[in-house]
Motif scaffolding. Structure first.
Motif, PDB file in Angstrom:
ATOM      1  N   VAL A 191     -16.863 192.653  62.595  1.00  0.00           N
ATOM      2  CA  VAL A 191     -17.847 193.196  63.269  1.00  0.00           C
ATOM      3  C   VAL A 191     -17.234 194.229  64.196  1.00  0.00           C
ATOM      4  N   LEU A 192     -15.960 194.037  65.336  1.00  0.00           N
ATOM      5  CA  LEU A 192     -15.511 195.043  66.065  1.00  0.00           C
ATOM      6  C   LEU A 192     -15.113 196.515  65.159  1.00  0.00           C
ATOM      7  N   GLU A 193     -14.977 196.763  63.758  1.00  0.00           N
ATOM      8  CA  GLU A 193     -14.860 197.523  63.158  1.00  0.00           C
ATOM      9  C   GLU A 193     -16.120 198.660  63.253  1.00  0.00           C
ATOM     10  N   ALA A 194     -17.266 197.335  63.048  1.00  0.00           N
ATOM     11  CA  ALA A 194     -19.262 198.292  63.218  1.00  0.00           C
ATOM     12  C   ALA A 194     -18.909 198.980  64.539  1.00  0.00           C
ATOM     13  N   ALA A 200     -18.120 205.037  68.672  1.00  0.00           N
ATOM     14  CA  ALA A 200     -17.346 206.683  68.634  1.00  0.00           C
ATOM     15  C   ALA A 200     -18.768 207.435  68.523  1.00  0.00           C
ATOM     16  N   GLN A 201     -19.443 206.841  67.566  1.00  0.00           N
ATOM     17  CA  GLN A 201     -21.104 208.108  67.594  1.00  0.00           C
ATOM     18  C   GLN A 201     -21.552 208.523  68.628  1.00  0.00           C
ATOM     19  N   ILE A 202     -21.937 207.135  69.065  1.00  0.00           N
ATOM     20  CA  ILE A 202     -22.349 207.345  70.334  1.00  0.00           C
ATOM     21  C   ILE A 202     -21.077 208.282  71.633  1.00  0.00           C
ATOM     22  N   LEU A 203     -20.292 207.241  71.770  1.00  0.00           N
ATOM     23  CA  LEU A 203     -19.274 208.852  72.938  1.00  0.00           C
ATOM     24  C   LEU A 203     -19.943 210.045  71.978  1.00  0.00           C
ATOM     25  N   ARG A 204     -19.391 210.219  71.050  1.00  0.00           N
ATOM     26  CA  ARG A 204     -19.111 212.188  69.653  1.00  0.00           C
ATOM     27  C   ARG A 204     -21.247 212.302  70.544  1.00  0.00           C
TER      28      ARG A 204
END
Length: 336
Positions: A191-194, A200-204
């Motif tokens: 869950v933490l990895e997801a 990360a995708q949101i920040l990118r």
């Protein structure tokens, strides 16, 4: 020396008095309290130090230790609310506050406290699930202390602490709990990895969006500045053309000469800076440029009339000063 009857009586009386004094004086050590009984009935409690009682009438009943004492509770089997069998042992600390009550209200004090503690351990731990039992040991200790202390209060005893030393579930249950904990931790890790990947995708995406916005704003600002520069250049060009036109209309031939010379010079600059030519050979002299300007001035004079001021002298009218050519001593073929 022969003692008489009176002497024997006196000696016996003295011995009797000494025995009475020894029987009536009681020394109580620190940390203890003694109860005094008169003909088998409790009368008072003797504190630490030197005390006197009535010999042959009063006697010391119970010698009570009023210091805090520890009681080891043996291991016992407990069945929890979810039918799990565990082994638990504990330790209890108690102190006698009232020696008379502790001596006459209960028989075999330590055994009574021990059985009371064991019974309440089974009651408290049996009302809880296994997970709650293993994770809330402080709550178990608090409940045991409250229940046992209320139960022994009529005995003149204060239970200060009840601590669970160890709780041992069955081996197979421990293995099952270990597998469950491992599965929970793996699930939490996934869950933490997801969540980390999503963040990360949101920040990118946010970074790309901000970059595109800033790039668009930069292009807009650049286009605005370029348009403003072109507008200023056009205004300057129009103003210069207007001034030259007004000067020509006023009969000033020098204005048109300046205008034509400027365009001629710009054309030469463009030819020299062209990328498609490596070498440009043009036999151009300054006198020819001045001659062209004079010819243009003559045309303007014919068009606008003779009221215009005289044109600039032609190249033939301008005499250049003669200079003696310098000979380079190191050059074998000097130019003539």
């Amino acid at each position: 020396m022969v003692l008489g009857g009176f002497d024997i009586v006196v000696i016996a009386l003295v011995v009797f008095v000494i025995l009475v004094l020894f029987a009536g004086i009681k020394t109580v050590p620190q940390g203890y309290q003694y109860t005094v009984e008169r003909f088998g009935r409790y009368t008072r409690t003797l504190g630490p130090g030197l005390n006197i009682i009535t010999p042959f009438i009063e006697r010391v009943g119970a010698r009570m230790n009023v210091m805090e004492q520890v009681l080891d509770v043996p291991t016992q089997e407990v069945i929890t609310r979810d039918n799990a069998s565990v082994s638990a042992d504990a330790v209890a600390f108690y102190q006698i506050l009232n020696a008379a009550q502790a001596a006459y209200q209960v028989s075999n004090l330590e055994n009574a406290i021990l059985n009371l503690t064991m019974t309440n351990i089974r009651s408290v731990m049996g009302s809880m699930d296994l997970d709650e039992l293993l994770s809330n040991r402080d709550a178990i200790n608090d409940r045991l202390l409250r229940v046992v202390d209320d139960a022994v209060q009529p005995w003149g005893i204060k239970v200060t602490r009840v601590e669970i030393k160890d709780i041992q579930p069955p081996r197979d249950l421990v293995d099952a709990m270990a597998r469950q904990m491992k599965a929970e931790r793996e699930k939490r890790a996934q869950v933490l990895e997801a969540e980390g990947s999503r963040n990360a995708q949101i920040l990118r995406a946010e970074g790309a969006k901000q970059s595109a916005i800033l790039q668009a704003e930069g292009q807009r600002e650049s286009a605005f500045r370029n348009a403003e520069a072109r507008e200023r250049l056009a205004e300057a060009e129009a103003k210069a053309t207007k001034m030259v036109s007004e000067a020509i209309a006023a009969g000033d031939v020098q204005a048109i000469n300046y205008f034509v010379a400027q365009k001629y010079t710009e054309a030469l600059t463009a030819i020299g800076s062209a990328t498609n030519s490596k070498v440009v050979l043009m036999p151009i002299e300054a006198s020819s440029i001045i001659g062209s300007l004079s010819g243009i001035g003559a045309i303007a004079k014919e068009v606008f009339g003779n009221d215009t001021p005289p044109a600039a002298p032609t190249p033939r009218q301008v005499q250049a000063p003669r200079t003696t050519p310098q000979v380079n001593p190191f050059n074998q073929n000097p130019e003539r």
